[in-house]
Write an enzyme that holds these catalytic residues in place. Structure first.
Site, mmCIF file in Angstrom:
data_model
loop_
_atom_site.group_PDB
_atom_site.id
_atom_site.type_symbol
_atom_site.label_atom_id
_atom_site.label_comp_id
_atom_site.label_asym_id
_atom_site.label_seq_id
_atom_site.Cartn_x
_atom_site.Cartn_y
_atom_site.Cartn_z
ATOM 1 N N ARG A 1 -13.612 35.041 37.703
ATOM 2 C CA ARG A 1 -13.507 34.581 36.267
ATOM 3 C C ARG A 1 -13.389 35.214 35.066
ATOM 4 O O ARG A 1 -13.844 36.553 34.840
ATOM 5 C CB ARG A 1 -15.404 34.567 36.588
ATOM 6 C CG ARG A 1 -16.038 33.676 37.775
ATOM 7 C CD ARG A 1 -15.837 32.060 37.617
ATOM 8 N NE ARG A 1 -15.759 31.011 38.560
ATOM 9 C CZ ARG A 1 -15.140 31.013 39.398
ATOM 10 N NH1 ARG A 1 -14.224 31.047 39.562
ATOM 11 N NH2 ARG A 1 -15.522 30.036 40.118
ATOM 12 N N GLU B 1 -11.798 29.187 29.205
ATOM 13 C CA GLU B 1 -10.503 28.412 29.295
ATOM 14 C C GLU B 1 -10.864 26.899 29.534
ATOM 15 O O GLU B 1 -12.081 26.684 29.239
ATOM 16 C CB GLU B 1 -10.317 28.906 31.022
ATOM 17 C CG GLU B 1 -11.174 28.582 31.675
ATOM 18 C CD GLU B 1 -10.618 29.336 33.146
ATOM 19 O OE1 GLU B 1 -10.524 30.760 33.883
ATOM 20 O OE2 GLU B 1 -10.606 28.482 34.065
ATOM 21 N N HIS C 1 -5.694 29.070 36.069
ATOM 22 C CA HIS C 1 -6.799 28.996 37.081
ATOM 23 C C HIS C 1 -6.500 28.697 38.384
ATOM 24 O O HIS C 1 -6.895 27.584 38.751
ATOM 25 C CB HIS C 1 -8.309 28.148 36.626
ATOM 26 C CG HIS C 1 -9.296 28.307 37.371
ATOM 27 N ND1 HIS C 1 -10.381 28.974 37.101
ATOM 28 C CD2 HIS C 1 -9.980 29.063 38.599
ATOM 29 C CE1 HIS C 1 -11.999 28.659 37.625
ATOM 30 N NE2 HIS C 1 -10.524 29.076 38.817
HETATM 31 C C1 8YV Z 1 -11.351 25.887 42.664
HETATM 32 C C2 8YV Z 1 -12.198 28.434 41.795
HETATM 33 O O1 8YV Z 1 -10.259 25.494 42.638
HETATM 34 O O2 8YV Z 1 -13.574 27.968 44.025
HETATM 35 C C3 8YV Z 1 -13.746 28.851 43.344
HETATM 36 O O3 8YV Z 1 -14.785 29.278 42.989
HETATM 37 O O4 8YV Z 1 -12.581 29.030 40.536
HETATM 38 C C4 8YV Z 1 -11.489 26.907 41.888
HETATM 39 O O5 8YV Z 1 -10.907 28.053 43.241
HETATM 40 C C5 8YV Z 1 -12.424 25.358 40.574
HETATM 41 O O6 8YV Z 1 -13.387 26.073 40.552
HETATM 42 C C6 8YV Z 1 -13.134 24.113 41.028
HETATM 43 O O7 8YV Z 1 -13.608 23.711 40.471
#
Ligand code: 8YV
Length: 313
Positions: free
Chosen positions: A232, A261, A279
């Site tokens: 993150r 982001e 991301h």
């Molecule tokens: C997602 C992610 O695609 O799984 C997570 O925590 O950050 C990513 O894999 C995305 O954030 C789903 O909203």
């Protein structure tokens, strides 16, 4: 009778279609006044489908007084107020494990990219520098180096396993040492950074890890060290990172996530030794399909048996 669910934020088209087929689901984004809608009709919903990106804060959860279950797309759940859910007796699931390999693949790809200059080399050829005989800078070897992993959860361990083929020495730092792994534990994040050639951030987000990658940690990583972040943006003090990169106090960074982001600072965009991605750690057909299926099977299991397959608490 189909269960009445609320959908917070858009999801993949295939998942949205399946949710519409299986449930009486209402898309909140179609409402011009979502707050007004929730105030008037929040009582209707017993389930909520959301995602790691959008989550559900305490006010949102309390606006759904009959809520029983939240099924979230994504492994991270720092955007969901788990305490508020618990207080209201709401069960919460995420989509762990099915994305471990995919995120670990990307982490390793990013590591090799920033060290060997893959994205840089691509830009170099496209802009004609090769043709113009511009000197090609030497890169940094990956094999045989020291890999530090911050957060040895399921994804961190998948990253560590990928290092075998590169003959790397692996150490990690987590809140506490992980049982049954052979990799050496570093007592602190800064100690790990001091030791590592490559530091991969793979811990959970949220307040507990905010700015764990601090100015002091970057100082410890040093002018030959690279930072890779697939976790993150909040884990990294981005201002400190930009300053460390600008002053060449670290060698480079590969980032799939950012503090603000989808905004990425101009400074980061202007640096040749920085790899930036939008991301996409879990962004493959295979993995996103598996995540979508887990969102659905958690709901099915909850409504059939009262139990989630992958509860977060
Ligand atoms: C997602 C992610 O695609 O799984 C997570 O925590 O950050 C990513 O894999 C995305 O954030 C789903 O909203």
């Amino acid at each position: 009778m189909k269960h009445r669910l609320l959908q917070h934020g858009r999801l993949m088209p295939a998942l949205e279609s399946q949710l519409q087929a299986d449930f009486d689901i209402h898309p909140l984004w179609s409402e011009a006044d979502p707050a007004g809608f929730l105030a008037a009709r929040g009582v209707e919903f017993i389930g909520l489908v959301t995602s790691a990106r959008i989550g559900a804060d305490a006010a949102f959860i309390t606006s759904l007084p009959n809520l029983k279950v939240i099924s979230s797309f994504g492994v991270g759940y720092e955007t969901i107020d788990i305490d508020a859910a618990r207080r209201q007796g709401v069960a919460v699931s995420n989509t762990p494990d099915v994305l471990n390999d995919c995120v670990a693949d990307l982490a390793f790809g990013m590591l090799i990219d920033v060290a060997r200059g893959i994205s840089f080399g691509d830009r170099f050829v496209r802009r004609g520098d090769w043709m113009r005989n511009v000197a090609i800078p030497l890169a940094t070897q990956v094999s045989g180096k020291r890999l530090g992993i911050l957060g040895l959860g399921r994804i961190g361990q998948a990253i560590a396993r990928r290092s075998f083929g590169f003959n790397m020495d692996v150490r990690y730092h987590s809140r506490r040492p992980v049982a049954d792994v052979s990799w050496q534990y570093a007592a602190s994040a800064v100690e790990l950074a001091e030791w590592a050639d490559f530091l991969v951030v793979a811990c959970a987000g949220g307040p507990a890890t905010r700015h764990l990658v601090s100015a002091a940690l970057l100082e410890a990583l040093g002018p030959r060290g690279y930072l890779i972040n697939i976790s993150r943006g909040s884990v990294v003090d981005e201002k400190a990172l930009v300053a460390a990169l600008a002053d060449k106090r670290i060698a480079g960074a590969a980032l799939d996530v950012f503090e603000n982001e989808p905004q990425v600072s101009e400074e980061l965009l202007s640096m040749e030794n920085v790899v930036v991605l939008p991301h996409v750690g879990s962004g493959t057909h295979e993995t996103r399909t598996a995540m979508g299926n887990l969102v659905l099977s958690n709901l099915k299991s909850f409504f059939d048996t009262g139990r989630l397959l992958t509860p977060v608490m």
